[in-house]
Design an enzyme around this catalytic site. Structure first.
Site, PDB file in Angstrom:
ATOM      1  N   ASP A 112      18.510 -10.270 -10.767  1.00 45.39           N
ATOM      2  CA  ASP A 112      17.977 -11.579 -11.165  1.00 45.39           C
ATOM      3  C   ASP A 112      16.744 -11.461 -12.063  1.00 45.39           C
ATOM      4  OD1 ASP A 112      19.414 -13.788 -10.109  1.00 45.39           O
ATOM      5  OD2 ASP A 112      18.725 -13.290  -8.090  1.00 45.39           O
TER       6      ASP A 112
ATOM      7  N   GLN B 206      20.969 -15.088  -3.068  1.00 50.60           N
ATOM      8  CA  GLN B 206      21.211 -16.422  -3.616  1.00 50.60           C
ATOM      9  C   GLN B 206      20.149 -17.404  -3.131  1.00 50.60           C
ATOM     10  OE1 GLN B 206      23.635 -17.173  -5.863  1.00 50.60           O
ATOM     11  NE2 GLN B 206      22.984 -19.299  -5.966  1.00 50.60           N
TER      12      GLN B 206
ATOM     13  N   LYS C 139      30.470 -16.167  -9.606  1.00 50.25           N
ATOM     14  CA  LYS C 139      29.939 -14.811  -9.806  1.00 50.25           C
ATOM     15  C   LYS C 139      30.947 -13.761  -9.325  1.00 50.25           C
ATOM     16  CE  LYS C 139      25.163 -16.402  -9.382  1.00 50.25           C
ATOM     17  NZ  LYS C 139      23.976 -16.565  -8.524  1.00 50.25           N
TER      18      LYS C 139
HETATM   19  N1  GUN Z   1      20.303 -20.122  -7.369  1.00 51.19           N
HETATM   20  C1  GUN Z   1      20.431 -20.847  -8.519  1.00 51.19           C
HETATM   21  N2  GUN Z   1      20.344 -20.040  -9.594  1.00 51.19           N
HETATM   22  C2  GUN Z   1      20.148 -18.786  -9.118  1.00 51.19           C
HETATM   23  C3  GUN Z   1      19.987 -17.521  -9.749  1.00 51.19           C
HETATM   24  O1  GUN Z   1      19.983 -17.370 -10.983  1.00 51.19           O
HETATM   25  N3  GUN Z   1      19.825 -16.464  -8.911  1.00 51.19           N
HETATM   26  C4  GUN Z   1      19.794 -16.587  -7.560  1.00 51.19           C
HETATM   27  N4  GUN Z   1      19.598 -15.508  -6.818  1.00 51.19           N
HETATM   28  N5  GUN Z   1      19.945 -17.748  -6.953  1.00 51.19           N
HETATM   29  C5  GUN Z   1      20.118 -18.837  -7.731  1.00 51.19           C
END
Ligand code: GUN
Length: 264
Positions: free
Chosen positions: A112, A89, A45
């Site tokens: 998200d 996360q 990311k």
């Molecule tokens: N952990 C695994 N996938 C995601 C996601 O799409 N967003 C977040 N915040 N954590 C994750």
């Protein structure tokens, strides 16, 4: 066009757009674990954000942080006008409720799309729909089968496919093998997100024009495999790695940019 090419093209477009603004979008990732998988996702990311010109800051917190303190830290970012969007996360340590944290993130900054009042859809299902539309896949009246009913993928995926006028069936761990076979053999679009390596394999029958979207990332003997065995006898199957994971990361940028465009 394959997913790698599609993502590269879309990122170029975003980069060009961002370079036309007077200020850069500001994104914060909050991490409260040292989970190896999360570290890999976050690294990706950060790399994506840097590539397109988004300012991205990683704020790491001690694994012992209390839920109250984490919520306080989220509220600081919610109230910081210089930050456009944030994600926390997942997974979180067991003593912190993921639901409470999802509700603490301001729906205005919720990249998200996890908050019930968020105007944005969650990244993985939204990105899958965008990619299928980019490929000009006709979704209207098609039989879509979603395998898995998680809050992050299965449930929102079913809702978005329904919005595109698919006939949607959600299968899950309590579905019988016989019913699985019946629904899968009749499916035009199959989205599999069960977290079981090669769950979809040659023991099922498929329509030859079916599309299989593989959301799984499973580590087996040191390498990554999807929830579908590669080489199924279908029209299109997304690869793992280099498939839906890239789409999810792209859609995170898309969601942040939707917030940013509204701000400026
Ligand atoms: N952990 C695994 N996938 C995601 C996601 O799409 N967003 C977040 N915040 N954590 C994750």
């Amino acid at each position: 066009m394959n997913i790698k090419e599609y993502v590269a093209l879309r990122k170029e477009e975003l980069k060009k757009e961002i370079s036309s603004y007077k200020r850069l979008p500001q994104f914060v990732i909050m991490q409260v674990n040292d989970d190896p998988a999360s570290n890999v996702y976050i690294k990706g990311k950060l790399k994506d954000a840097a590539e397109v010109g988004i300012n991205c800051e990683l704020r790491k917190f001690d694994i012992d942080i209390s839920e109250e303190e984490l919520i306080r830290q989220i509220e600081i970012i919610n109230n910081d006008p210089s930050v456009d969007g944030l994600i926390v996360q997942m997974p979180l340590p067991k003593h912190i409720s993921e639901d409470n944290i999802k509700l603490a993130v301001s729906p205005k900054k919720d990249v998200d799309g996890f908050h019930p009042l968020s105007k944005l859809d969650p990244c993985t299902p939204k990105g899958i729909i965008n990619y299928l539309k980019f490929l000009k896949v006709d979704l209207v009246g098609k039989n879509a089968v979603v395998i898995g009913r998680s809050n992050i993928v299965g449930k929102p995926m079913a809702r978005l496919l329904l919005k595109e006028s698919c006939n949607v069936t959600v299968l899950h761990s309590k579905t019988t093998r016989k019913d699985m076979e019946m629904y899968i053999s009749n499916a035009d679009i199959i989205v599999v997100a069960v977290g079981r390596a090669e769950f979809l394999n040659e023991t099922f029958t498929y329509k030859k024009e079916a599309i299989v979207v593989d959301v799984g990332i499973n580590r087996v003997d040191g390498h990554l495999v999807g929830d579908a065995k590669s080489g199924l006898p279908v029209q299109l199957q997304t690869p793992v790695p280099g498939g839906v994971g890239l789409i999810t990361r792209l859609t995170l940028l898309d969601n942040l940019m939707e917030i940013f465009r509204n701000e400026i």
